[in-house]
Design an enzyme around this catalytic site. Sequence first.
Site, PDB file in Angstrom:
ATOM      1  N   GLU A  37      11.787   2.739  -6.593  1.00  0.00           N
ATOM      2  CA  GLU A  37      10.291   2.758  -7.176  1.00  0.00           C
ATOM      3  C   GLU A  37      10.158   1.716  -8.150  1.00  0.00           C
ATOM      4  O   GLU A  37       9.056   0.859  -8.091  1.00  0.00           O
ATOM      5  CB  GLU A  37      10.036   4.091  -7.735  1.00  0.00           C
ATOM      6  CG  GLU A  37       9.745   5.112  -6.744  1.00  0.00           C
ATOM      7  CD  GLU A  37       8.415   4.730  -5.804  1.00  0.00           C
ATOM      8  OE1 GLU A  37       7.287   4.396  -6.387  1.00  0.00           O
ATOM      9  OE2 GLU A  37       8.510   4.997  -4.587  1.00  0.00           O
ATOM     10  N   CYS A 192      -4.440   1.044   5.408  1.00  0.00           N
ATOM     11  CA  CYS A 192      -5.509   0.719   4.714  1.00  0.00           C
ATOM     12  C   CYS A 192      -5.113  -0.222   3.840  1.00  0.00           C
ATOM     13  O   CYS A 192      -4.920  -0.174   2.730  1.00  0.00           O
ATOM     14  CB  CYS A 192      -5.726   1.990   3.699  1.00  0.00           C
ATOM     15  SG  CYS A 192      -7.345   1.835   3.138  1.00  0.00           S
ATOM     16  N   CYS A 199      -9.039   0.441  10.351  1.00  0.00           N
ATOM     17  CA  CYS A 199      -9.713   1.957  10.192  1.00  0.00           C
ATOM     18  C   CYS A 199      -9.882   2.872  11.627  1.00  0.00           C
ATOM     19  O   CYS A 199     -10.073   3.946  11.574  1.00  0.00           O
ATOM     20  CB  CYS A 199     -11.194   1.402  10.039  1.00  0.00           C
ATOM     21  SG  CYS A 199     -11.305   0.664   8.253  1.00  0.00           S
ATOM     22  N   CYS A 202      -7.146   5.059  11.585  1.00  0.00           N
ATOM     23  CA  CYS A 202      -7.081   5.652  10.414  1.00  0.00           C
ATOM     24  C   CYS A 202      -7.015   7.313  10.440  1.00  0.00           C
ATOM     25  O   CYS A 202      -7.914   7.590  10.886  1.00  0.00           O
ATOM     26  CB  CYS A 202      -7.592   5.056   9.425  1.00  0.00           C
ATOM     27  SG  CYS A 202      -7.649   6.119   7.709  1.00  0.00           S
ATOM     28  N   CYS A 208     -14.385   8.487   6.168  1.00  0.00           N
ATOM     29  CA  CYS A 208     -14.273   7.371   5.116  1.00  0.00           C
ATOM     30  C   CYS A 208     -15.558   6.959   4.350  1.00  0.00           C
ATOM     31  O   CYS A 208     -16.256   6.310   5.489  1.00  0.00           O
ATOM     32  CB  CYS A 208     -13.083   6.485   5.425  1.00  0.00           C
ATOM     33  SG  CYS A 208     -12.887   4.957   4.233  1.00  0.00           S
TER      34      CYS A 208
HETATM   35  S1  SF4 Z   1     -10.935   4.249   7.417  1.00  0.00           S
HETATM   36 FE1  SF4 Z   1     -11.160   4.105   5.082  1.00  0.00          FE
HETATM   37  S2  SF4 Z   1      -8.891   4.881   4.336  1.00  0.00           S
HETATM   38 FE2  SF4 Z   1      -8.812   4.701   6.495  1.00  0.00          FE
HETATM   39  S3  SF4 Z   1      -8.178   2.475   6.676  1.00  0.00           S
HETATM   40 FE3  SF4 Z   1     -10.339   2.269   6.887  1.00  0.00          FE
HETATM   41  S4  SF4 Z   1     -11.011   1.933   4.825  1.00  0.00           S
HETATM   42 FE4  SF4 Z   1      -8.959   2.800   4.750  1.00  0.00          FE
END
Ligand code: SF4
Length: 346
Positions: A37, A192, A199, A202, A208
């Site tokens: 980390e 992201c 997206c 995602c 989102c």
């Molecule tokens: S949908 Fe929203 S959370 Fe998902 S990758 Fe796209 S911007 Fe990021």
Amino acid sequence: MQHENFQRAVLGWFDQYGRTHLPWQKERTPYRVWISEIMLQQTQVGTVIPYFERFLARFPDVESLAESSFDEVIALWAGLGYYARARNLHRAARIIVERHRGQLPTSLEELSALPGIGRSTAGAILSLGSGIRAPILDGNVKRVLCRHRGIEGWPGNPRILEKLWELSEALTPSIRVADYNQAMMDLGATVCTKRNPGCSTCPVGRDCEAFRSGRIDAIPATKPRRTLPVKRCFMLALTNGHGAFYLEKRQNVGVWGGLWSLPEFDCEEDVYAWCGKQHIDCSNLERLPQRRHTFSHYHLDFVPLVVRTGSDHCQIGEPSLGSWLIPNETIGLPAPILKLLTEIAD
Ligand code: SF4
């Protein structure tokens, strides 16, 4: 999305796509998580891997790190940058041995009290290293949360930071906390992403807010710009003609603290005066083009001045401060200085 649904979506994605083969994920212990980390702060995974492996081969546990000299630690850190991290790591290891019988503390308060361990790093050590429920909020997690909830403004702003901590705390599950926190970091790092987030793949894209409102590029807001100040100096690259350079050990504080580097001067005249005092002939002094190295808080513009002495035995100043050394990766040189000296020596 309800908190439970959010957690389920993130964990489901992790089961399929999460990273599980990084070196610090094998034989996961609080110590290994801690080292990784700290190395991963401001540094990419690909850069960290070889450093992590070398570091763990030499310092497999807190005791070996605490017993070592700082010179050994900094030599293995050279090239990773942000050297205060290495200083804090070494200091913290000694405190852990002296006050915590060689075990990393298991409370957020005690962990956060150690040098170089902030709240998010402490959360990562507790959750990833020991499975203790603790939220994290590194840069990747901030980006995912800001976008998913449509949180405007710079995440470093204290008001926004507080809101993000509350959100991270509320979303962190009680079970599979290590996987969840790892998943959130991976999601930010691989889906992201800052630019061109994926997206369409995602797991939390369905609700989102940034995606829905077309504000992905605007969220999270970037840090308000400030112009970095510029510091200038001259650096004397004094070489004996056999590959060795006269190097000085820097104080253990400030930038490049504890590393070897070149003597620095405010002006060229001071270099001539210094050489004169040491009876070094600098009539062949060669002025190289100015270089710039940018630290997080200022630019360093330095002009390298090369003097070739042809002498092997030139003793300069206090032997404890300076030495004739052949530059290489193992002695603990800042990366731009190693690059410069390698070029001069070629
Ligand atoms: S949908 Fe929203 S959370 Fe998902 S990758 Fe796209 S911007 Fe990021």
